[in-house]
Design a protein around this motif. Structure first.
Motif, PDB file in Angstrom:
ATOM      1  N   PRO A  48       0.844  -1.217   0.000  1.00  0.00           N
ATOM      2  CA  PRO A  48       0.000   0.000   0.000  1.00  0.00           C
ATOM      3  C   PRO A  48       0.875   1.263   0.000  1.00  0.00           C
ATOM      4  CG  PRO A  48      -0.068  -1.087   2.146  1.00  0.00           C
ATOM      5  CD  PRO A  48       0.755  -1.966   1.260  1.00  0.00           C
ATOM      6  N   LYS A  49       0.364   2.285  -0.666  1.00  0.00           N
ATOM      7  CA  LYS A  49       1.129   3.541  -0.715  1.00  0.00           C
ATOM      8  C   LYS A  49       0.949   4.320   0.589  1.00  0.00           C
ATOM      9  CE  LYS A  49       0.665   4.156  -5.706  1.00  0.00           C
ATOM     10  NZ  LYS A  49      -0.105   4.892  -6.717  1.00  0.00           N
ATOM     11  N   THR A  50       1.924   5.162   0.886  1.00  0.00           N
ATOM     12  CA  THR A  50       1.877   5.979   2.106  1.00  0.00           C
ATOM     13  C   THR A  50       0.876   7.112   1.929  1.00  0.00           C
ATOM     14  OG1 THR A  50       4.226   5.537   2.236  1.00  0.00           O
ATOM     15  CG2 THR A  50       3.372   7.207   3.724  1.00  0.00           C
ATOM     16  N   ALA A  51       0.116   7.377   2.977  1.00  0.00           N
ATOM     17  CA  ALA A  51      -0.930   8.415   2.888  1.00  0.00           C
ATOM     18  C   ALA A  51      -0.332   9.813   3.072  1.00  0.00           C
ATOM     19  CB  ALA A  51      -2.000   8.154   3.940  1.00  0.00           C
ATOM     20  N   ALA A  76      -0.195  14.729 -10.235  1.00  0.00           N
ATOM     21  CA  ALA A  76      -0.060  13.396 -10.848  1.00  0.00           C
ATOM     22  C   ALA A  76       1.115  12.643 -10.222  1.00  0.00           C
ATOM     23  CB  ALA A  76       0.131  13.532 -12.352  1.00  0.00           C
ATOM     24  N   LEU A  77       2.216  13.348 -10.007  1.00  0.00           N
ATOM     25  CA  LEU A  77       3.393  12.718  -9.394  1.00  0.00           C
ATOM     26  C   LEU A  77       3.070  12.262  -7.968  1.00  0.00           C
ATOM     27  CD1 LEU A  77       6.438  12.109  -9.743  1.00  0.00           C
ATOM     28  CD2 LEU A  77       6.903  14.425  -8.902  1.00  0.00           C
ATOM     29  N   ALA A  78       2.362  13.123  -7.229  1.00  0.00           N
ATOM     30  CA  ALA A  78       1.991  12.781  -5.845  1.00  0.00           C
ATOM     31  C   ALA A  78       1.097  11.541  -5.840  1.00  0.00           C
ATOM     32  CB  ALA A  78       1.283  13.957  -5.187  1.00  0.00           C
ATOM     33  N   GLN A  79       0.195  11.468  -6.810  1.00  0.00           N
ATOM     34  CA  GLN A  79      -0.706  10.308  -6.847  1.00  0.00           C
ATOM     35  C   GLN A  79       0.032   9.039  -7.246  1.00  0.00           C
ATOM     36  OE1 GLN A  79      -3.713  12.283  -9.247  1.00  0.00           O
ATOM     37  NE2 GLN A  79      -5.242  11.727  -7.700  1.00  0.00           N
ATOM     38  N   ALA A  80       1.068   9.206  -8.069  1.00  0.00           N
ATOM     39  CA  ALA A  80       1.844   8.027  -8.474  1.00  0.00           C
ATOM     40  C   ALA A  80       2.655   7.478  -7.294  1.00  0.00           C
ATOM     41  CB  ALA A  80       2.775   8.387  -9.628  1.00  0.00           C
ATOM     42  N   PHE A  92       2.262   8.333  -3.859  1.00  0.00           N
ATOM     43  CA  PHE A  92       1.607   8.284  -2.534  1.00  0.00           C
ATOM     44  C   PHE A  92       0.123   7.972  -2.694  1.00  0.00           C
ATOM     45  CE2 PHE A  92       5.117  11.298  -2.178  1.00  0.00           C
ATOM     46  CZ  PHE A  92       5.715  10.966  -0.970  1.00  0.00           C
ATOM     47  N   ASP A  93      -0.501   7.630  -1.579  1.00  0.00           N
ATOM     48  CA  ASP A  93      -1.966   7.641  -1.513  1.00  0.00           C
ATOM     49  C   ASP A  93      -2.298   9.095  -1.146  1.00  0.00           C
ATOM     50  OD1 ASP A  93      -4.602   7.417  -0.928  1.00  0.00           O
ATOM     51  OD2 ASP A  93      -4.322   6.218   0.903  1.00  0.00           O
ATOM     52  N   ALA A  94      -2.386   9.930  -2.193  1.00  0.00           N
ATOM     53  CA  ALA A  94      -2.440  11.385  -1.980  1.00  0.00           C
ATOM     54  C   ALA A  94      -3.867  11.885  -1.852  1.00  0.00           C
ATOM     55  CB  ALA A  94      -1.742  12.088  -3.134  1.00  0.00           C
ATOM     56  N   SER A  95      -4.106  12.634  -0.798  1.00  0.00           N
ATOM     57  CA  SER A  95      -5.408  13.266  -0.615  1.00  0.00           C
ATOM     58  C   SER A  95      -5.302  14.705  -1.128  1.00  0.00           C
ATOM     59  CB  SER A  95      -5.750  13.209   0.877  1.00  0.00           C
ATOM     60  OG  SER A  95      -6.720  14.148   1.171  1.00  0.00           O
ATOM     61  N   LEU A  96      -5.933  14.979  -2.271  1.00  0.00           N
ATOM     62  CA  LEU A  96      -5.807  16.274  -2.940  1.00  0.00           C
ATOM     63  C   LEU A  96      -6.945  17.199  -2.542  1.00  0.00           C
ATOM     64  CD1 LEU A  96      -5.031  14.972  -6.570  1.00  0.00           C
ATOM     65  CD2 LEU A  96      -3.384  15.558  -4.781  1.00  0.00           C
ATOM     66  N   THR A  97      -6.818  18.452  -2.934  1.00  0.00           N
ATOM     67  CA  THR A  97      -7.899  19.414  -2.734  1.00  0.00           C
ATOM     68  C   THR A  97      -7.984  20.300  -3.971  1.00  0.00           C
ATOM     69  OG1 THR A  97      -8.663  21.310  -1.442  1.00  0.00           O
ATOM     70  CG2 THR A  97      -6.303  20.974  -1.502  1.00  0.00           C
ATOM     71  N   ALA A  98      -9.162  20.821  -4.241  1.00  0.00           N
ATOM     72  CA  ALA A  98      -9.308  21.752  -5.364  1.00  0.00           C
ATOM     73  C   ALA A  98      -9.157  23.186  -4.883  1.00  0.00           C
ATOM     74  CB  ALA A  98     -10.678  21.567  -6.009  1.00  0.00           C
ATOM     75  N   SER A  99      -8.836  23.355  -3.585  1.00  0.00           N
ATOM     76  CA  SER A  99      -8.837  24.688  -2.981  1.00  0.00           C
ATOM     77  C   SER A  99      -7.517  25.439  -3.211  1.00  0.00           C
ATOM     78  CB  SER A  99      -9.085  24.553  -1.474  1.00  0.00           C
ATOM     79  OG  SER A  99      -8.966  25.816  -0.866  1.00  0.00           O
ATOM     80  N   ARG A 122       8.456  18.831  -7.352  1.00  0.00           N
ATOM     81  CA  ARG A 122       9.311  17.630  -7.432  1.00  0.00           C
ATOM     82  C   ARG A 122      10.254  17.572  -6.228  1.00  0.00           C
ATOM     83  NH1 ARG A 122       9.325  19.024 -13.028  1.00  0.00           N
ATOM     84  NH2 ARG A 122      11.306  20.116 -12.797  1.00  0.00           N
ATOM     85  N   VAL A 123      10.812  18.725  -5.870  1.00  0.00           N
ATOM     86  CA  VAL A 123      11.785  18.749  -4.761  1.00  0.00           C
ATOM     87  C   VAL A 123      11.117  18.404  -3.429  1.00  0.00           C
ATOM     88  CG1 VAL A 123      13.195  20.335  -3.373  1.00  0.00           C
ATOM     89  CG2 VAL A 123      13.426  20.318  -5.839  1.00  0.00           C
ATOM     90  N   VAL A 124       9.957  18.970  -3.188  1.00  0.00           N
ATOM     91  CA  VAL A 124       9.341  18.717  -1.877  1.00  0.00           C
ATOM     92  C   VAL A 124       8.832  17.282  -1.791  1.00  0.00           C
ATOM     93  CG1 VAL A 124       7.005  19.636  -2.369  1.00  0.00           C
ATOM     94  CG2 VAL A 124       7.918  19.698  -0.050  1.00  0.00           C
ATOM     95  N   LEU A 125       8.290  16.750  -2.893  1.00  0.00           N
ATOM     96  CA  LEU A 125       7.816  15.356  -2.839  1.00  0.00           C
ATOM     97  C   LEU A 125       8.990  14.396  -2.649  1.00  0.00           C
ATOM     98  CD1 LEU A 125       5.025  15.330  -5.595  1.00  0.00           C
ATOM     99  CD2 LEU A 125       4.707  15.093  -3.121  1.00  0.00           C
ATOM    100  N   ALA A 126      10.103  14.683  -3.320  1.00  0.00           N
ATOM    101  CA  ALA A 126      11.293  13.827  -3.140  1.00  0.00           C
ATOM    102  C   ALA A 126      11.778  13.902  -1.694  1.00  0.00           C
ATOM    103  CB  ALA A 126      12.394  14.261  -4.100  1.00  0.00           C
ATOM    104  N   GLY A 127      11.744  15.097  -1.117  1.00  0.00           N
ATOM    105  CA  GLY A 127      12.179  15.257   0.276  1.00  0.00           C
ATOM    106  C   GLY A 127      11.279  14.469   1.224  1.00  0.00           C
TER     107      GLY A 127
END
Ligand code: DGY
Length: 318
Positions: free
Chosen positions: A2-5, A18-22, A24-31, A298-303
């Protein structure tokens, strides 16, 4: 496996979502504004990707669910996060250094030129329909070539600003906690006190971090030390400036102009700024190029990924 939430607190560029969803188990917002229920939505998440404007102070960090191990911020500035409180709770923090330095310096440079050449006033004149044609004395400003630029904070962004200013033939002066080595200084003149530094600043550009140590650094006393007719630029953090003092100096004519991309209590800036013709106001655009925002993502997701795996990324903040 399972991916990390991961909780993401603001709408991000499509490629980054898209990268975050690939990954992680990413919870997005439209806000595009801070989500009001961050604590509730952080439940069960291993990481939170926040933004400036999300107030992660000590109380909020204390109330985060135990599941949260990492906070990443979609910004280089992290004054909205109480890093000490996070560290004390065993939560690691990372940000987006380097990739936005040029874009942010470009924004500061744009503000400096816009304020110096009164381009904001000119644009408003044309849009008002009241422009009556070219006139020798119309909206006279000042040039930057050959003038002195004072940089408060010769870090990554300040150095990019200095590089651009050298291209315009400006003489660079700077104030920082310590003198930088010659390869970073690149001929800029270091001043070891505000009193020595400020009188050289025909243009003053702020590039220091926000937070307690620099709060209202540009106050009435320091403004009084600037040469008459100086121009102030702030694309760093609004908290560096005492608004009442800056507004008074813009009104009195001690300062010729200012260019501001950041504000105390933004987006609720001091309404007096709106009444002044000699200030250029931008809505915190510093890093707003498509390529920069993608790079920041990209940098923050990699971190975040590295920290969750127990590693030490270059963009960890302490
Ligand atoms: C930052 O990264 O700190 C900027 O202010 C947001 O673009």
């Amino acid at each position: 496996m399972p991916k990390t939430a991961l909780l993401i607190t603001r709408r991000l560029p499509p490629a980054i979502e898209a990268l975050a969803q690939a990954d992680f188990d990413a919870s997005l917002t439209a806000s595009d504004t801070p989500i009001p229920d961050l604590l509730a939505r952080a439940k069960g998440k291993a990481a939170v990707l926040c933004c400036p404007g999300d107030k992660l102070d000590a109380a909020t960090i204390a109330a985060l669910p135990d599941s949260v191990k990492v906070i990443g911020t979609f910004s280089v500035g992290f004054d909205h996060i109480d890093v000490g409180a996070a560290t004390a709770r065993g939560i690691a923090v990372c940000n987006t250094p380097d990739v936005l330095s040029v874009a942010t310096a470009e924004c500061a440079f744009m503000l400096m030129l816009t304020a110096a050449r009164r381009a904001g006033e000119g644009e408003r004149l044309v849009r008002s329909g009241k422009w009556e044609g070219w006139a020798p004395t119309q909206l006279l400003g000042t040039g930057v070539a050959g003038r002195k630029l004072g940089i408060f904070g010769l870090g990554r962004i300040g150095r990019e600003m200095a590089k651009m200013a050298r291209g315009f033939g400006m003489e660079i002066h700077y104030r920082d906690q310590n003198r930088l080595p010659p390869d970073l200084e690149q001929g800029a003149t270091f001043h070891d006190s505000d009193a020595a530094f400020l009188p050289h600043c025909e243009f003053l550009s702020l590039h220091a971090p926000g937070g307690g140590g620099t709060r209202h650094w540009l106050d009435a006393e320091r403004i009084a030390r600037l040469p008459k007719g100086a121009v102030v630029v702030n694309a760093a953090r609004g908290t560096l400036v005492d608004d009442a003092a800056l507004i008074a100096a813009l009104r009195s004519g001690h300062l010729a102009g200012a260019g501001l991309d950041v504000f105390n209590n933004e987006p609720k800036l001091d309404p007096a700024y709106l009444t002044l013709e000699n200030v250029v106001l931008l809505p915190h655009l510093g890093s707003n190029t498509q390529e920069t925002r993608d790079a920041m993502g990209r940098v923050v997701l990699a971190g975040i990924k590295t920290l969750l795996a127990g590693g030490t990324p270059h963009n960890q903040v302490r």
